[in-house]
Motif scaffolding. Structure first.
Motif, PDB file in Angstrom:
ATOM      1  N   GLY A   1     -25.563 -24.433  17.854  1.00 19.01           N
ATOM      2  CA  GLY A   1     -24.211 -23.796  18.193  1.00 19.01           C
ATOM      3  C   GLY A   1     -23.339 -24.046  19.161  1.00 19.01           C
ATOM      4  O   GLY A   1     -22.579 -23.241  19.795  1.00 19.01           O
ATOM      5  N   GLU A   2     -23.305 -25.188  19.306  1.00 20.43           N
ATOM      6  CA  GLU A   2     -21.802 -26.225  19.778  1.00 20.43           C
ATOM      7  C   GLU A   2     -21.143 -26.649  18.849  1.00 20.43           C
ATOM      8  O   GLU A   2     -21.478 -26.814  17.963  1.00 20.43           O
ATOM      9  CB  GLU A   2     -22.644 -27.004  20.875  1.00 20.43           C
ATOM     10  N   ASN A   3     -19.967 -26.778  19.525  1.00 21.80           N
ATOM     11  CA  ASN A   3     -18.986 -27.442  18.660  1.00 21.80           C
ATOM     12  C   ASN A   3     -19.443 -29.144  18.422  1.00 21.80           C
ATOM     13  O   ASN A   3     -19.858 -29.665  19.272  1.00 21.80           O
ATOM     14  CB  ASN A   3     -17.567 -27.658  19.188  1.00 21.80           C
ATOM     15  N   ALA A   4     -19.562 -29.128  17.056  1.00 22.24           N
ATOM     16  CA  ALA A   4     -20.169 -30.668  16.589  1.00 22.24           C
ATOM     17  C   ALA A   4     -19.354 -31.717  17.188  1.00 22.24           C
ATOM     18  O   ALA A   4     -18.049 -31.699  17.317  1.00 22.24           O
ATOM     19  CB  ALA A   4     -20.205 -30.613  15.252  1.00 22.24           C
TER      20      ALA A   4
ATOM     21  N   GLU B   1     -14.384 -28.222  15.099  1.00 21.18           N
ATOM     22  CA  GLU B   1     -13.985 -26.693  15.284  1.00 21.18           C
ATOM     23  C   GLU B   1     -15.083 -25.973  14.649  1.00 21.18           C
ATOM     24  O   GLU B   1     -15.214 -24.756  15.194  1.00 21.18           O
ATOM     25  CB  GLU B   1     -12.901 -26.343  14.451  1.00 21.18           C
ATOM     26  N   TRP B   2     -16.015 -26.427  14.120  1.00 25.82           N
ATOM     27  CA  TRP B   2     -17.168 -25.932  13.572  1.00 25.82           C
ATOM     28  C   TRP B   2     -18.472 -26.165  14.562  1.00 25.82           C
ATOM     29  O   TRP B   2     -18.474 -27.046  15.166  1.00 25.82           O
ATOM     30  CB  TRP B   2     -17.634 -26.294  12.048  1.00 25.82           C
ATOM     31  N   LEU B   3     -19.456 -25.507  14.381  1.00 20.73           N
ATOM     32  CA  LEU B   3     -20.731 -25.512  15.239  1.00 20.73           C
ATOM     33  C   LEU B   3     -21.887 -25.914  14.370  1.00 20.73           C
ATOM     34  O   LEU B   3     -22.108 -26.050  13.427  1.00 20.73           O
ATOM     35  CB  LEU B   3     -20.912 -24.034  15.738  1.00 20.73           C
ATOM     36  N   ASN B   4     -22.470 -26.815  15.377  1.00 13.18           N
ATOM     37  CA  ASN B   4     -23.749 -27.582  14.852  1.00 13.18           C
ATOM     38  C   ASN B   4     -24.988 -26.515  15.002  1.00 13.18           C
ATOM     39  O   ASN B   4     -24.906 -25.255  15.365  1.00 13.18           O
ATOM     40  CB  ASN B   4     -24.110 -28.855  15.663  1.00 13.18           C
TER      41      ASN B   4
ATOM     42  N   ARG C   1     -14.757 -33.549  19.261  1.00 15.47           N
ATOM     43  CA  ARG C   1     -15.201 -32.243  18.845  1.00 15.47           C
ATOM     44  C   ARG C   1     -14.785 -31.716  17.817  1.00 15.47           C
ATOM     45  O   ARG C   1     -13.431 -31.538  17.836  1.00 15.47           O
ATOM     46  CB  ARG C   1     -15.321 -31.333  20.288  1.00 15.47           C
TER      47      ARG C   1
ATOM     48  N   SER D   1     -21.089 -36.838  12.114  1.00 15.23           N
ATOM     49  CA  SER D   1     -21.654 -35.821  12.841  1.00 15.23           C
ATOM     50  C   SER D   1     -22.621 -36.527  13.975  1.00 15.23           C
ATOM     51  O   SER D   1     -23.488 -37.390  13.262  1.00 15.23           O
ATOM     52  CB  SER D   1     -22.214 -34.714  12.426  1.00 15.23           C
TER      53      SER D   1
END
Length: 95
Positions: free
Chosen positions: A48-51, A42-45, A40, A18
């Motif tokens: 709150g954004e796509n990691a 699919e999960w959020l960092n 990018r 990441s």
């Protein structure tokens, strides 16, 4: 260990890190790992954004696989009757 086995076979390892993993990125790059792509997730960092993930391949191995570990030779016939040539069957690394 998987790393030793991959090196023995002449195969690189692949990992993703990441973008916010600064210490891990610095460690891998100091150790010779090479960044080959970023994308990018699919999960959020935590923000709150796509990691953003960076993909790395392990440093080049110093040992080529033994002949018995390589792909078998391929025989092909050339234009002259009965003349045979060997092709190593090796696959060149990307990039």
């Amino acid at each position: 260990m998987a790393g030793k086995k991959a090196a023995d076979l002449g195969m690189p390892l692949v990992l993703d890190v990441s973008d916010d993993g600064h210490a891990a990125i610095a460690l891998y790059e100091r150790a010779g790992w090479r960044r080959v792509a970023s994308a990018r997730a699919e999960w959020l960092n935590a923000a709150g954004e796509n990691a953003l993930l960076h993909y790395y391949v392990s440093p080049e191995t110093t040992r080529k696989p033994a002949q018995s570990e390589q792909a078998p030779s391929v025989r092909r016939q050339t234009g002259r009757a009965g003349e045979m040539h060997h092709s190593s069957g090796e696959i060149a690394p990307a990039g």
